[in-house]
Motif scaffolding. Structure first.
Motif, PDB file in Angstrom:
ATOM      1  N   UNK A  36      -3.687  -8.299 -27.385  1.00 19.64           N
ATOM      2  CA  UNK A  36      -3.941  -9.807 -27.541  1.00 19.64           C
ATOM      3  C   UNK A  36      -5.132 -10.298 -27.611  1.00 19.64           C
ATOM      4  N   UNK A  37      -6.078 -10.598 -28.553  1.00 20.18           N
ATOM      5  CA  UNK A  37      -7.524 -10.926 -27.972  1.00 20.18           C
ATOM      6  C   UNK A  37      -7.611 -12.099 -27.408  1.00 20.18           C
ATOM      7  N   UNK A  38      -6.800 -13.083 -27.251  1.00 20.73           N
ATOM      8  CA  UNK A  38      -6.824 -14.529 -26.480  1.00 20.73           C
ATOM      9  C   UNK A  38      -6.482 -14.317 -25.250  1.00 20.73           C
ATOM     10  N   UNK A  39      -5.634 -13.192 -24.805  1.00 19.05           N
ATOM     11  CA  UNK A  39      -5.160 -12.899 -23.528  1.00 19.05           C
ATOM     12  C   UNK A  39      -6.178 -12.425 -22.528  1.00 19.05           C
ATOM     13  N   UNK A  40      -6.833 -13.163 -21.624  1.00 16.43           N
ATOM     14  CA  UNK A  40      -7.633 -12.600 -20.506  1.00 16.43           C
ATOM     15  C   UNK A  40      -7.192 -12.245 -19.404  1.00 16.43           C
ATOM     16  N   UNK A  41      -5.850 -12.125 -19.057  1.00 15.24           N
ATOM     17  CA  UNK A  41      -4.969 -11.695 -17.844  1.00 15.24           C
ATOM     18  C   UNK A  41      -5.277 -10.240 -17.854  1.00 15.24           C
ATOM     19  N   UNK A  42      -5.498  -9.515 -16.687  1.00 17.67           N
ATOM     20  CA  UNK A  42      -5.464  -8.209 -16.469  1.00 17.67           C
ATOM     21  C   UNK A  42      -4.099  -7.700 -16.174  1.00 17.67           C
ATOM     22  N   UNK A  43      -3.361  -8.324 -15.731  1.00 25.35           N
ATOM     23  CA  UNK A  43      -1.942  -7.871 -15.293  1.00 25.35           C
ATOM     24  C   UNK A  43      -0.876  -8.954 -15.876  1.00 25.35           C
ATOM     25  N   UNK A  44       0.441  -8.323 -16.378  1.00 27.43           N
ATOM     26  CA  UNK A  44       1.671  -9.167 -16.818  1.00 27.43           C
ATOM     27  C   UNK A  44       2.069 -10.190 -15.622  1.00 27.43           C
ATOM     28  N   UNK A  45       2.188  -9.153 -14.305  1.00 29.27           N
ATOM     29  CA  UNK A  45       2.764  -9.930 -13.051  1.00 29.27           C
ATOM     30  C   UNK A  45       1.757  -9.942 -12.124  1.00 29.27           C
ATOM     31  N   UNK A  46       1.959 -10.843 -11.403  1.00 32.13           N
ATOM     32  CA  UNK A  46       0.854 -11.202 -10.422  1.00 32.13           C
ATOM     33  C   UNK A  46       0.747  -9.881  -9.397  1.00 32.13           C
ATOM     34  N   UNK A  47      -0.245  -9.559  -8.838  1.00 29.90           N
ATOM     35  CA  UNK A  47      -0.535  -8.740  -7.860  1.00 29.90           C
ATOM     36  C   UNK A  47      -1.395  -9.358  -6.427  1.00 29.90           C
ATOM     37  N   UNK A  48      -0.784  -9.530  -5.498  1.00 30.61           N
ATOM     38  CA  UNK A  48      -1.509 -10.105  -4.112  1.00 30.61           C
ATOM     39  C   UNK A  48      -1.994 -11.784  -4.784  1.00 30.61           C
ATOM     40  N   UNK A  49      -0.914 -12.166  -5.655  1.00 30.63           N
ATOM     41  CA  UNK A  49      -0.905 -13.805  -5.943  1.00 30.63           C
ATOM     42  C   UNK A  49      -2.063 -13.629  -7.442  1.00 30.63           C
ATOM     43  N   UNK A  50      -2.447 -12.688  -7.763  1.00 28.42           N
ATOM     44  CA  UNK A  50      -3.261 -12.829  -8.886  1.00 28.42           C
ATOM     45  C   UNK A  50      -3.118 -11.924 -10.221  1.00 28.42           C
ATOM     46  N   UNK A  51      -3.737 -12.561 -11.456  1.00 28.28           N
ATOM     47  CA  UNK A  51      -3.564 -11.724 -12.572  1.00 28.28           C
ATOM     48  C   UNK A  51      -4.656 -11.440 -13.115  1.00 28.28           C
ATOM     49  N   UNK A  52      -5.570 -11.859 -12.490  1.00 28.08           N
ATOM     50  CA  UNK A  52      -7.172 -11.672 -13.075  1.00 28.08           C
ATOM     51  C   UNK A  52      -8.188 -11.191 -11.854  1.00 28.08           C
ATOM     52  N   UNK A  53      -9.256 -10.696 -12.403  1.00 33.15           N
ATOM     53  CA  UNK A  53     -10.081 -10.209 -11.209  1.00 33.15           C
ATOM     54  C   UNK A  53      -9.418  -9.356  -9.908  1.00 33.15           C
ATOM     55  N   UNK A  54      -8.560  -8.426 -10.454  1.00 29.41           N
ATOM     56  CA  UNK A  54      -8.076  -7.764  -9.508  1.00 29.41           C
ATOM     57  C   UNK A  54      -9.104  -6.779  -8.821  1.00 29.41           C
ATOM     58  N   UNK A  55      -9.105  -6.585  -7.616  1.00 27.51           N
ATOM     59  CA  UNK A  55     -10.023  -5.746  -6.892  1.00 27.51           C
ATOM     60  C   UNK A  55      -9.051  -4.857  -5.929  1.00 27.51           C
ATOM     61  N   UNK A  56      -9.696  -3.661  -5.377  1.00 24.60           N
ATOM     62  CA  UNK A  56      -9.143  -2.701  -4.756  1.00 24.60           C
ATOM     63  C   UNK A  56      -8.400  -3.095  -3.559  1.00 24.60           C
ATOM     64  N   UNK A  57      -8.808  -4.076  -2.885  1.00 22.21           N
ATOM     65  CA  UNK A  57      -8.328  -4.739  -1.900  1.00 22.21           C
ATOM     66  C   UNK A  57      -6.915  -5.305  -2.115  1.00 22.21           C
ATOM     67  N   UNK A  58      -6.610  -5.926  -3.118  1.00 24.40           N
ATOM     68  CA  UNK A  58      -5.262  -6.374  -3.920  1.00 24.40           C
ATOM     69  C   UNK A  58      -4.509  -5.197  -4.075  1.00 24.40           C
ATOM     70  N   UNK A  59      -4.831  -3.998  -4.335  1.00 25.44           N
ATOM     71  CA  UNK A  59      -3.849  -2.894  -4.662  1.00 25.44           C
ATOM     72  C   UNK A  59      -3.657  -2.345  -3.193  1.00 25.44           C
TER      73      UNK A  59
END
Length: 85
Positions: free
Chosen positions: A1-24
């Motif tokens: 989906x071109x307009x979807x700028x989220x990296x994840x469908x669910x949150x990881x460490x409270x985030x869906x974008x700009x996920x970093x190693x520390x979040x994992x």
């Protein structure tokens, strides 16, 4: 989906974008994984990166899409500190 700028469908460490190693790492620690197992996960991903490149290059994807995938993988691998910029 071109307009979807989220990296994840669910949150990881409270985030869906700009996920970093520390979040994992935090999510893995919170789920009970020990530090050695966490380090092994990142080591395995790091070792797999060259094969991903080979598979993408061997695929039947259009050249533009291959380049887009390579750029995306490289950017995320750098952010996760799997490779150096």
């Amino acid at each position: 989906m071109p307009d979807d700028d989220e990296e994840l469908a669910l949150t990881l460490n409270g985030k869906k974008k700009k996920i970093k190693r520390e979040d994992f790492e935090k999510a893995m620690r919170d789920s009970g994984m020990d530090e050695k197992a966490i380090a092994n996960v990142f080591t395995k991903f790091s070792k797999a990166l060259p094969r991903w490149t080979e598979l993408i290059n061997e695929s039947f994807l259009p050249v533009e899409m291959r380049e887009t995938l390579q750029t995306l993988i490289s950017r995320m691998a750098t952010r996760a500190r799997l490779i150096n910029p």
